[in-house]
Design an enzyme around this catalytic site. Structure first.
Site: not given
Length: 564
Positions: A163, A236
């Site tokens: 991330c 994500e």
């Protein structure tokens, strides 16, 4: 058999985090090309959409803080505990300053106390990993001893590391397009924040800690981390792909075009653009292998042919001669001068010399006899085993099953053998692709050495391109995309509404530069087009603009045309 690493052995080719990132970078391309980031990079993302998105940051950050606390509890080394504690402090500080930071960026957050579905999916996944579970199942081994608990700390960081790297990568891609002192871009402060050296250090700190915690893990345990890393990246990517965007955008192309008004026709070259190897060399190798079998068994054939040694010698001579004469041809038409804008007629006249050269080269191949004696089944088998460029086959499979927009796909190639191309696309529902190329001639499924010449030159490629368009359904607006990277593709690339250059040869760039072609990275070009759409109210793709868009992978083409 030479010795090598045993089962489960991990060969060190860099840190675990960097190796995992390389494997999942495909997802980062699809994130970059989402409507959210294309609009954000243009500076014209609807502010409500941006505020809704960053309002979810607090939910992510709180989950990160909790996961770091659990990771610290699992770590058994004081230095590791201290490092993880420092990471948690940075997240907690970010939570405290989040609202102030958003105001500094120039926005007020809406009251978003509830996580959206994409956020919940990621935070639930992270908490599951922090609890020692992967996709709802207990991870291998009992989490009892301090050493066994240490691997859970590694699992937790594996579920967070991508991330941070994704945000750093995306923001740096976008920042590279911005004018440093441009204050009109309302998202510049957000971009600066995530592309800063401070944030890069944060991302690296997580990756470094993941590498340290993974040193003593087994191959099976590293596979668990890789699985977590990949899933985190996918979640994500899904988060940004599902961000609601109410404004008109230019991506993905197949979804924003009105199917009632538009049809999409995609053209593509074959050699190098689609393949990892040139088809002519593969066909020559098939001939040499076939001849070597004939040399050994002495079997008779209706077609007289050379020995394998003579074939290899002849082919080596022809390929060397081709390379040298092609370079001489290019030197005769590229003199280093450059024009200010596209000189299409000048380019076309220059390519007449290339056309003459290509036809002479094919005549030499036919006269040499190197293509005699190839069995059709051997050609088809080689085509089926052909390695295509990464992401190429997946794109084709998606495009032929696309039901969003009426789409046609055509292969235009100098390849000597259409059967070879058709075999390369015969699996995965791709046998319906339309192939336009030269063909080999056969006697009882064995090649005679002759070539049915259909597409030998840039002019013949362009003629085929135009003939296909003339035969297409005239109802509605026809949008054309051409994908290629060789000199022979230049006229079609420029004639198409959207010309995309992949696996570009130096010769194409040299010739393009001389005749006023502008090469623009695709993402940069899309950002410019998005600005035009917002500022001018329209964004027309049209041929002969003199602009060609460059990509480094098929993933970029896939993301632009079809999305994720």
């Amino acid at each position: 058999m030479l010795g090598g690493p045993g089962p489960g052995t991990v060969v060190d080719v860099g840190g675990i985090a960097s190796r995992f990132w390389i494997k999942v970078r495909t997802h980062s391309v699809f994130v970059l090309y989402t409507p959210f980031f294309v609009c954000l990079a243009s500076g014209h993302l609807d502010s409500d959409a941006f505020r809704r998105c960053i309002s979810q940051d607090v939910h992510f950050l709180k989950a990160f803080a909790q996961a770091y606390e659990m990771a610290e509890d699992c770590a058994d080394d004081d230095d590791d505990k201290s490092g993880i504690r420092d990471l948690r402090k940075r997240v907690v500080q970010r939570i405290k300053t989040h609202d102030a930071l958003v105001r500094e960026w120039g926005f007020e957050l809406p009251d978003e106390s509830i996580s959206n579905n994409a956020t919940v999916k990621y935070t639930d996944f992270l908490m599951a990993a922090a609890s020692g579970r992967v996709e709802g199942e207990k991870v291998p081994g009992k989490i009892a001893t301090p050493f066994e608990r240490t691997k859970v700390a590694a699992y937790i960081l594996g579920a967070m590391a991508p991330c941070m790297r994704l945000y750093s990568s995306i923001s740096r891609e976008i920042q590279a397009l911005l004018v440093p002192d441009d204050r009109s871009h309302i998202y510049k402060k957000w971009i600066d924040s995530y592309s800063s050296q401070n944030f890069e250090e944060f991302a690296f700190q997580i990756e470094d800690m993941l590498d340290k915690l993974s040193i003593s893990l087994t191959g099976e345990e590293l596979e668990v981390i890789e699985k977590l890393y990949h899933q985190a990246m996918k979640l994500e990517a899904d988060f940004f792909a599902t961000q609601p965007i109410s404004q008109q955008t230019i991506v993905p192309l197949a979804r924003v075009l009105d199917p009632a008004e538009h049809s999409l026709t995609i053209f593509c070259d074959f050699d190098i653009a689609c393949t990892a190897f040139d088809s002519s060399a593969i066909l020559a190798e098939i001939a040499i292998i076939t001849a070597s079998k004939f040399d050994l068994d002495g079997s008779e054939t209706q077609i007289a042919r050379m020995s394998s040694a003579d074939l290899r010698s002849t082919w080596n001579f022809l390929s060397t001669q081709y390379a040298e004469e092609f370079e001489h041809c290019m030197e005769s038409i590229v003199d280093g001068r450059q024009v200010g804008k596209l000189d299409y007629e000048g380019l076309r006249n220059a390519l007449e010399h290339v056309a003459e050269f290509e036809k002479r080269a094919n005549t030499q191949v036919i006269n040499s006899g190197v293509l005699k004696g190839l069995h059709l089944e051997d050609i088809k088998r080689a085509g089926q085993r052909l390695i295509l460029q990464e992401g190429c086959r997946e794109f084709f499979q998606k495009i032929v099953t696309n039901d969003t927009l009426k789409t046609e796909f055509h292969i235009l190639s100098y390849c000597w053998c259409g059967d070879f191309i058709r075999s390369a696309f015969s699996s995965g529902g791709l046998d319906e692709l339309k192939v336009h190329s030269n063909e080999l001639t056969y006697e009882e499924s064995v090649t005679t050495g002759d070539i049915v010449r259909k597409v030998e030159s840039p002019m013949e490629k362009l003629q085929t391109f135009n003939d296909i368009l003339n035969e297409c359904n005239k109802e509605g607006r026809q949008l054309t995309v051409y994908i290629g990277g060789a000199v022979g593709d230049l006229l079609c690339l420029l004639q198409a509404d959207i010309g995309i250059v992949i696996s570009s040869t130096p010769s194409l760039r040299r010739l393009g530069d001389q005749f006023g072609v502008t090469f623009v990275p695709l993402f940069s070009g899309l950002v410019t087009k998005q600005r035009e759409l917002v500022e001018d109210g329209s964004c027309d793709w049209k041929g002969l603009s003199g602009i060609l868009y460059t990509v480094s992978s098929w993933d970029e083409i896939h993301a632009f045309i079809l999305g994720s």
